[in-house]
Enzyme design. Structure first.
Site, PDB file in Angstrom:
ATOM      1  N   HIS A   1      -7.053  -5.929   2.076  1.00 30.76           N
ATOM      2  CA  HIS A   1      -5.920  -5.378   2.827  1.00 30.76           C
ATOM      3  C   HIS A   1      -5.347  -6.454   3.751  1.00 30.76           C
ATOM      4  O   HIS A   1      -6.104  -7.153   4.437  1.00 30.76           O
ATOM      5  CB  HIS A   1      -6.379  -4.234   3.742  1.00 30.76           C
ATOM      6  CG  HIS A   1      -6.920  -3.038   3.046  1.00 30.76           C
ATOM      7  ND1 HIS A   1      -6.194  -1.875   2.896  1.00 30.76           N
ATOM      8  CD2 HIS A   1      -8.114  -2.796   2.458  1.00 30.76           C
ATOM      9  CE1 HIS A   1      -6.930  -0.970   2.266  1.00 30.76           C
ATOM     10  NE2 HIS A   1      -8.108  -1.502   1.988  1.00 30.76           N
TER      11      HIS A   1
ATOM     12  N   ASN B   1     -13.106  -3.511   2.138  1.00 32.21           N
ATOM     13  CA  ASN B   1     -14.173  -2.513   2.176  1.00 32.21           C
ATOM     14  C   ASN B   1     -15.027  -2.568   0.910  1.00 32.21           C
ATOM     15  O   ASN B   1     -14.485  -2.678  -0.189  1.00 32.21           O
ATOM     16  CB  ASN B   1     -13.563  -1.112   2.309  1.00 32.21           C
ATOM     17  CG  ASN B   1     -12.722  -0.963   3.566  1.00 32.21           C
ATOM     18  OD1 ASN B   1     -13.052  -1.523   4.606  1.00 32.21           O
ATOM     19  ND2 ASN B   1     -11.629  -0.220   3.476  1.00 32.21           N
TER      20      ASN B   1
ATOM     21  N   HIS C   1     -10.312  -5.331  -3.586  1.00 31.02           N
ATOM     22  CA  HIS C   1      -8.993  -5.630  -3.032  1.00 31.02           C
ATOM     23  C   HIS C   1      -9.129  -6.019  -1.562  1.00 31.02           C
ATOM     24  O   HIS C   1     -10.095  -5.634  -0.896  1.00 31.02           O
ATOM     25  CB  HIS C   1      -8.032  -4.439  -3.175  1.00 31.02           C
ATOM     26  CG  HIS C   1      -8.576  -3.167  -2.631  1.00 31.02           C
ATOM     27  ND1 HIS C   1      -9.470  -2.376  -3.324  1.00 31.02           N
ATOM     28  CD2 HIS C   1      -8.397  -2.544  -1.443  1.00 31.02           C
ATOM     29  CE1 HIS C   1      -9.799  -1.328  -2.596  1.00 31.02           C
ATOM     30  NE2 HIS C   1      -9.161  -1.413  -1.437  1.00 31.02           N
TER      31      HIS C   1
ATOM     32  N   ASP D   1       0.847  -1.189   0.000  1.00 31.84           N
ATOM     33  CA  ASP D   1       0.000   0.000   0.000  1.00 31.84           C
ATOM     34  C   ASP D   1       0.889   1.248   0.000  1.00 31.84           C
ATOM     35  O   ASP D   1       1.899   1.307   0.708  1.00 31.84           O
ATOM     36  CB  ASP D   1      -0.905  -0.011   1.242  1.00 31.84           C
ATOM     37  CG  ASP D   1      -2.068   0.942   1.117  1.00 31.84           C
ATOM     38  OD1 ASP D   1      -3.217   0.469   1.065  1.00 31.84           O
ATOM     39  OD2 ASP D   1      -1.840   2.174   1.084  1.00 31.84           O
TER      40      ASP D   1
ATOM     41  N   GLN E   1     -14.646   2.219   1.232  1.00 30.23           N
ATOM     42  CA  GLN E   1     -13.952   1.897  -0.021  1.00 30.23           C
ATOM     43  C   GLN E   1     -13.647   3.189  -0.778  1.00 30.23           C
ATOM     44  O   GLN E   1     -14.526   4.039  -0.948  1.00 30.23           O
ATOM     45  CB  GLN E   1     -14.821   0.960  -0.886  1.00 30.23           C
ATOM     46  CG  GLN E   1     -14.094   0.466  -2.135  1.00 30.23           C
ATOM     47  CD  GLN E   1     -14.910  -0.551  -2.950  1.00 30.23           C
ATOM     48  OE1 GLN E   1     -16.109  -0.725  -2.727  1.00 30.23           O
ATOM     49  NE2 GLN E   1     -14.250  -1.177  -3.908  1.00 30.23           N
TER      50      GLN E   1
HETATM   51  P1  5GP Z   1      -9.883   1.191   0.256  1.00 26.37           P
HETATM   52  O1  5GP Z   1     -10.099   2.415   1.103  1.00 26.37           O
HETATM   53  O2  5GP Z   1     -10.518   1.359  -1.106  1.00 26.37           O
HETATM   54  O3  5GP Z   1     -10.257  -0.099   0.914  1.00 26.37           O
HETATM   55  O4  5GP Z   1      -8.308   1.098   0.080  1.00 26.37           O
HETATM   56  C1  5GP Z   1      -7.588   1.712  -0.913  1.00 26.37           C
HETATM   57  C2  5GP Z   1      -6.119   1.609  -0.518  1.00 26.37           C
HETATM   58  O5  5GP Z   1      -5.331   1.795  -1.672  1.00 26.37           O
HETATM   59  C3  5GP Z   1      -5.667   2.658   0.507  1.00 26.37           C
HETATM   60  O6  5GP Z   1      -5.104   1.997   1.627  1.00 26.37           O
HETATM   61  C4  5GP Z   1      -4.652   3.490  -0.251  1.00 26.37           C
HETATM   62  O7  5GP Z   1      -3.576   3.891   0.551  1.00 26.37           O
HETATM   63  C5  5GP Z   1      -4.200   2.562  -1.343  1.00 26.37           C
HETATM   64  N1  5GP Z   1      -3.796   3.205  -2.595  1.00 26.37           N
HETATM   65  C6  5GP Z   1      -4.462   4.209  -3.228  1.00 26.37           C
HETATM   66  N2  5GP Z   1      -3.831   4.514  -4.397  1.00 26.37           N
HETATM   67  C7  5GP Z   1      -2.750   3.688  -4.474  1.00 26.37           C
HETATM   68  C8  5GP Z   1      -1.722   3.550  -5.441  1.00 26.37           C
HETATM   69  O8  5GP Z   1      -1.658   4.229  -6.462  1.00 26.37           O
HETATM   70  N3  5GP Z   1      -0.775   2.599  -5.200  1.00 26.37           N
HETATM   71  C9  5GP Z   1      -0.816   1.802  -4.077  1.00 26.37           C
HETATM   72  N4  5GP Z   1       0.172   0.917  -3.939  1.00 26.37           N
HETATM   73  N5  5GP Z   1      -1.770   1.933  -3.146  1.00 26.37           N
HETATM   74  C10 5GP Z   1      -2.735   2.858  -3.334  1.00 26.37           C
END
Ligand code: 5GP
Ligand code: ZN
Length: 136
Positions: A103, A88, A101, A32, A95
């Site tokens: 985590h 999420n 995805h 991340d 999300q």
């Molecule tokens: P969500 O909130 O959708 O469950 O999680 C999205 C996750 O993706 C967040 O923890 C955020 O830090 C990560 N993230 C967002 N953009 C990027 C990216 O461009 N590269 C990587 N490696 N992680 C990302």
């Protein structure tokens, strides 16, 4: 099965570079970019599914074995004391990237993260009512 303008489609399929710690035909596991803790990783299917509701059963059945494998590897290499799996679905649930995805969040003493929920206090009758709502 890709979606135009989806950043995780581009990352999963290698169009945008990422810190990949595992890859096979169907998945890429990356670090991340803004980790909650050291070693926070994301399991991305290469096919685009918006969320759990849209995930194919075929992909779904491979996720937990991969999470286990990556969780073991992260734990052995980084020496965390535990691990949270977090996934999420939809904005209400936090999300922010609408490509399914999972985590993997390694946990350490004093890591200043708080992923514990605030429990409701429901009566026995209220719990029964919820169960009845869900039973078919
Ligand atoms: P969500 O909130 O959708 O469950 O999680 C999205 C996750 O993706 C967040 O923890 C955020 O830090 C990560 N993230 C967002 N953009 C990027 C990216 O461009 N590269 C990587 N490696 N992680 C990302
Ligand atoms: Zn996508």
């Amino acid at each position: 099965m890709r979606e135009e303008n989806c950043i995780f489609c581009k990352i999963a399929n290698g169009e945008i570079p990422s810190r990949t710690i595992y890859e096979d035909e169907e998945f890429r596991v990356i670090l991340d970019l803004n980790p909650a803790t050291k070693g926070h990783a994301l399991i991305l299917p290469k096919n685009h599914y918006k969320n759990l509701y849209e995930l194919s059963d075929e992909t779904a059945q491979k996720i937990l074995p991969l999470a286990k494998k990556m969780g073991m590897l992260i734990t052995q290499r980084l020496g965390c004391e535990g691990l949270n799996l977090l996934q999420n679905n939809n904005e209400i649930a936090g999300q922010t990237i609408f490509h399914f995805h999972v985590h993997l969040i390694p946990r350490y003493q004093n890591d200043h993260q708080n992923l514990i929920m605030n429990p409701l206090e429901l009566s026995s009758a209220e719990l029964d009512a919820v169960r009845d709502e869900l039973l078919q």
